[in-house]
Motif scaffolding. Structure first.
Motif, PDB file in Angstrom:
ATOM      1  N   ILE A   3      83.342  49.076  28.291  1.00 61.46           N
ATOM      2  CA  ILE A   3      84.122  50.229  28.751  1.00 61.46           C
ATOM      3  C   ILE A   3      83.167  51.113  29.539  1.00 61.46           C
ATOM      4  O   ILE A   3      82.107  51.510  29.031  1.00 61.46           O
ATOM      5  CB  ILE A   3      84.715  51.041  27.580  1.00 61.46           C
ATOM      6  N   LYS A   4      83.548  51.411  30.776  1.00 57.33           N
ATOM      7  CA  LYS A   4      82.695  52.229  31.640  1.00 57.33           C
ATOM      8  C   LYS A   4      83.520  53.351  32.238  1.00 57.33           C
ATOM      9  O   LYS A   4      84.665  53.136  32.634  1.00 57.33           O
ATOM     10  CB  LYS A   4      82.102  51.349  32.745  1.00 57.33           C
ATOM     11  N   TYR A  23      81.643  60.447  20.050  1.00 56.69           N
ATOM     12  CA  TYR A  23      82.624  59.378  20.245  1.00 56.69           C
ATOM     13  C   TYR A  23      81.971  58.111  20.795  1.00 56.69           C
ATOM     14  O   TYR A  23      82.379  57.001  20.451  1.00 56.69           O
ATOM     15  CB  TYR A  23      83.784  59.839  21.123  1.00 56.69           C
ATOM     16  N   ALA A  24      80.942  58.253  21.623  1.00 57.23           N
ATOM     17  CA  ALA A  24      80.220  57.078  22.131  1.00 57.23           C
ATOM     18  C   ALA A  24      79.572  56.327  20.976  1.00 57.23           C
ATOM     19  O   ALA A  24      79.600  55.086  20.938  1.00 57.23           O
ATOM     20  CB  ALA A  24      79.170  57.508  23.153  1.00 57.23           C
ATOM     21  N   LYS A  25      79.018  57.064  20.024  1.00 58.11           N
ATOM     22  CA  LYS A  25      78.416  56.436  18.841  1.00 58.11           C
ATOM     23  C   LYS A  25      79.483  55.679  18.052  1.00 58.11           C
ATOM     24  O   LYS A  25      79.284  54.539  17.644  1.00 58.11           O
ATOM     25  CB  LYS A  25      77.750  57.518  17.970  1.00 58.11           C
ATOM     26  N   SER A  28      80.578  52.396  19.661  1.00 56.73           N
ATOM     27  CA  SER A  28      79.581  51.323  19.732  1.00 56.73           C
ATOM     28  C   SER A  28      79.928  50.139  18.835  1.00 56.73           C
ATOM     29  O   SER A  28      79.473  49.027  19.079  1.00 56.73           O
ATOM     30  CB  SER A  28      78.183  51.860  19.409  1.00 56.73           C
ATOM     31  N   ARG A  29      80.741  50.337  17.819  1.00 53.95           N
ATOM     32  CA  ARG A  29      81.126  49.200  16.973  1.00 53.95           C
ATOM     33  C   ARG A  29      82.217  48.339  17.617  1.00 53.95           C
ATOM     34  O   ARG A  29      82.486  47.236  17.158  1.00 53.95           O
ATOM     35  CB  ARG A  29      81.540  49.665  15.586  1.00 53.95           C
ATOM     36  N   PHE A  30      82.853  48.860  18.662  1.00 49.53           N
ATOM     37  CA  PHE A  30      83.941  48.138  19.324  1.00 49.53           C
ATOM     38  C   PHE A  30      83.573  47.588  20.701  1.00 49.53           C
ATOM     39  O   PHE A  30      84.136  46.597  21.143  1.00 49.53           O
ATOM     40  CB  PHE A  30      85.157  49.054  19.505  1.00 49.53           C
ATOM     41  N   CYS A  31      82.685  48.281  21.397  1.00 47.96           N
ATOM     42  CA  CYS A  31      82.426  47.913  22.784  1.00 47.96           C
ATOM     43  C   CYS A  31      81.066  48.448  23.230  1.00 47.96           C
ATOM     44  O   CYS A  31      80.444  49.263  22.549  1.00 47.96           O
ATOM     45  CB  CYS A  31      83.513  48.491  23.696  1.00 47.96           C
ATOM     46  N   LYS A  32      80.663  47.986  24.406  1.00 52.17           N
ATOM     47  CA  LYS A  32      79.517  48.584  25.076  1.00 52.17           C
ATOM     48  C   LYS A  32      80.104  49.689  25.954  1.00 52.17           C
ATOM     49  O   LYS A  32      80.925  49.418  26.840  1.00 52.17           O
ATOM     50  CB  LYS A  32      78.791  47.548  25.914  1.00 52.17           C
ATOM     51  N   ALA A 148      92.363  54.526  20.683  1.00 56.90           N
ATOM     52  CA  ALA A 148      93.023  53.252  20.970  1.00 56.90           C
ATOM     53  C   ALA A 148      92.438  52.128  20.119  1.00 56.90           C
ATOM     54  O   ALA A 148      93.182  51.323  19.538  1.00 56.90           O
ATOM     55  CB  ALA A 148      92.905  52.915  22.460  1.00 56.90           C
ATOM     56  N   PHE A 149      91.123  52.080  20.014  1.00 57.35           N
ATOM     57  CA  PHE A 149      90.496  51.055  19.182  1.00 57.35           C
ATOM     58  C   PHE A 149      90.869  51.238  17.710  1.00 57.35           C
ATOM     59  O   PHE A 149      91.112  50.261  17.002  1.00 57.35           O
ATOM     60  CB  PHE A 149      88.976  51.069  19.355  1.00 57.35           C
ATOM     61  N   MET A 150      90.937  52.481  17.269  1.00 62.14           N
ATOM     62  CA  MET A 150      91.283  52.745  15.867  1.00 62.14           C
ATOM     63  C   MET A 150      92.748  52.373  15.590  1.00 62.14           C
ATOM     64  O   MET A 150      93.058  51.827  14.530  1.00 62.14           O
ATOM     65  CB  MET A 150      91.015  54.205  15.509  1.00 62.14           C
ATOM     66  N   ILE A 151      93.632  52.655  16.526  1.00 58.17           N
ATOM     67  CA  ILE A 151      95.038  52.252  16.371  1.00 58.17           C
ATOM     68  C   ILE A 151      95.123  50.726  16.270  1.00 58.17           C
ATOM     69  O   ILE A 151      95.801  50.183  15.392  1.00 58.17           O
ATOM     70  CB  ILE A 151      95.893  52.771  17.547  1.00 58.17           C
TER      71      ILE A 151
END
Length: 159
Positions: A3-4, A23-25, A28-32, A148-151
């Motif tokens: 994700i950029k 939020y970036a931290k 980090s468990r889902f994406c770069k 979105a990742f958490m959903i």
């Protein structure tokens, strides 16, 4: 997954930097996750339309130089499509399911995005008709990507 964010201008406010860093931290468990800043053009208050177009074109060229062909691009635009958090989460999930592992979000400068950037975008997304500072929009967008990742994970974060 990558994700950029490609954004115009530097983030100066410490409190925005801290919020985005948190939020970036978490992301980090889902994406770069990365943010690419491109320089903004000086834009005094009383620009003619031609001068505004020149500013947007210069910023647009810088933005486009940071986007690769394979990236799926969301352009943030007031006239873009509004989505609920759930709809956005499903879109992200569907993109990854169908082979889009590089997703880029573009936040323009104070004058907006040039037609060339909007044309390059695969879709436009709006967070409503409010005008928000693009520094604040970075924080809001970072949180919504995390949400979105958490959903998609079924986490109780999204209530």
């Amino acid at each position: 997954m990558n994700i950029k964010f490609v954004v115009v201008g530097k983030l100066k406010e410490k409190y925005f930097k801290q919020g985005i860093a948190e939020y970036a931290k978490r992301l980090s468990r889902f994406c770069k996750f990365s943010i690419v800043e491109v320089p903004d053009e000086k834009a005094p208050e009383n620009l003619s339309q031609a001068e505004m177009d020149q500013v947007m074109a210069a910023e647009g060229e810088r933005i486009l130089s940071k986007i690769k062909d394979r990236e799926y691009v969301y352009a943030l635009a007031i006239l873009g499509k509004e989505r609920s958090s759930e709809e956005f989460a499903k879109e992200i999930q569907d993109l990854t399911t169908y082979g889009h592992s590089d997703i880029t979000f573009v936040i323009g400068g104070s004058l907006g995005l040039t037609p060339a950037v909007l044309k390059r975008a695969d879709t436009q997304i709006s967070f409503g008709r409010f005008t928000l500072p693009h520094q604040l929009m970075r924080l809001v967008l970072t949180e919504q990507v995390y949400r979105a990742f958490m959903i998609n994970e079924g986490s109780p974060y999204h209530k």
